[in-house]
Design a protein around this motif. Structure first.
Motif, PDB file in Angstrom:
ATOM      1  N   ILE A  37       0.842  -1.202   0.000  1.00 56.68           N
ATOM      2  CA  ILE A  37       0.000   0.000   0.000  1.00 56.68           C
ATOM      3  C   ILE A  37       0.875   1.248   0.000  1.00 56.68           C
ATOM      4  O   ILE A  37       0.617   2.204  -0.740  1.00 56.68           O
ATOM      5  CB  ILE A  37      -0.955  -0.014   1.206  1.00 56.68           C
ATOM      6  N   THR A  38       1.909   1.254   0.813  1.00 54.15           N
ATOM      7  CA  THR A  38       2.828   2.394   0.860  1.00 54.15           C
ATOM      8  C   THR A  38       3.494   2.605  -0.493  1.00 54.15           C
ATOM      9  O   THR A  38       3.633   3.743  -0.960  1.00 54.15           O
ATOM     10  CB  THR A  38       3.884   2.175   1.945  1.00 54.15           C
ATOM     11  N   ARG A  39       3.899   1.514  -1.142  1.00 53.54           N
ATOM     12  CA  ARG A  39       4.524   1.623  -2.459  1.00 53.54           C
ATOM     13  C   ARG A  39       3.550   2.208  -3.480  1.00 53.54           C
ATOM     14  O   ARG A  39       3.905   3.089  -4.268  1.00 53.54           O
ATOM     15  CB  ARG A  39       5.004   0.253  -2.934  1.00 53.54           C
ATOM     16  N   LEU A  40       2.295   1.758  -3.448  1.00 52.98           N
ATOM     17  CA  LEU A  40       1.296   2.310  -4.368  1.00 52.98           C
ATOM     18  C   LEU A  40       1.075   3.800  -4.122  1.00 52.98           C
ATOM     19  O   LEU A  40       0.956   4.584  -5.071  1.00 52.98           O
ATOM     20  CB  LEU A  40      -0.034   1.568  -4.211  1.00 52.98           C
ATOM     21  N   GLU A  41       1.027   4.185  -2.855  1.00 53.32           N
ATOM     22  CA  GLU A  41       0.807   5.594  -2.538  1.00 53.32           C
ATOM     23  C   GLU A  41       1.969   6.472  -2.985  1.00 53.32           C
ATOM     24  O   GLU A  41       1.772   7.642  -3.320  1.00 53.32           O
ATOM     25  CB  GLU A  41       0.578   5.763  -1.041  1.00 53.32           C
TER      26      GLU A  41
END
Length: 132
Positions: A37-41
């Motif tokens: 999720i952090t990578r997508l954000e």
């Protein structure tokens, strides 16, 4: 006694978070799913750090509201939500993120979102005749 280099001393210090380093925090998710999720954000230009966490919280808070409030918002078409985030847009964002994640991580997030969706889809309890 030999002196240690300043770079080695700084490397051992804990790293202070920079502005925009919001960590994804969603209960019941593994570290793998949170890091995805952090990578997508950080890689998607239309997401800010912490958007998915805020979307999960907004959707969860909205489905926990009293039944009359849910019905009135839906019926009157309250689409502005100036005071807080739009929960329906938050749910749409979660659906997009679910499709972008790997199957394993999406399954974990789908369980969390599915609990809130089940609350949303439950039949409303009947109100007493006096309307209270």
């Amino acid at each position: 006694m030999p002196r240690r280099r300043p770079g080695h001393i700084r490397a051992a210090l804990p790293r202070r978070p920079r502005n925009g380093d919001a960590k994804a925090v969603v209960d019941a998710l593994s570290q793998r799913a949170l890091s995805e999720i952090t990578r997508l954000e950080h890689t998607w230009n239309h997401l800010q750090p912490g958007d998915v966490t805020r979307a999960v919280r907004a959707w969860g808070a909205y489905v926990k509201l009293p039944v009359r409030r849910l019905w009135l918002d839906h019926e009157s078409g309250d689409v502005h939500w100036y005071c807080c985030e739009d929960p329906l847009e938050a749910r749409a964002l979660l659906e997009i993120v679910l499709h972008a994640m790997s199957p394993r991580s999406a399954r974990e997030l789908r369980v969390v979102v599915g609990r809130y969706d089940a609350m949303w889809n439950t039949r409303a309890p009947s109100l007493p005749a006096d309307g209270r």
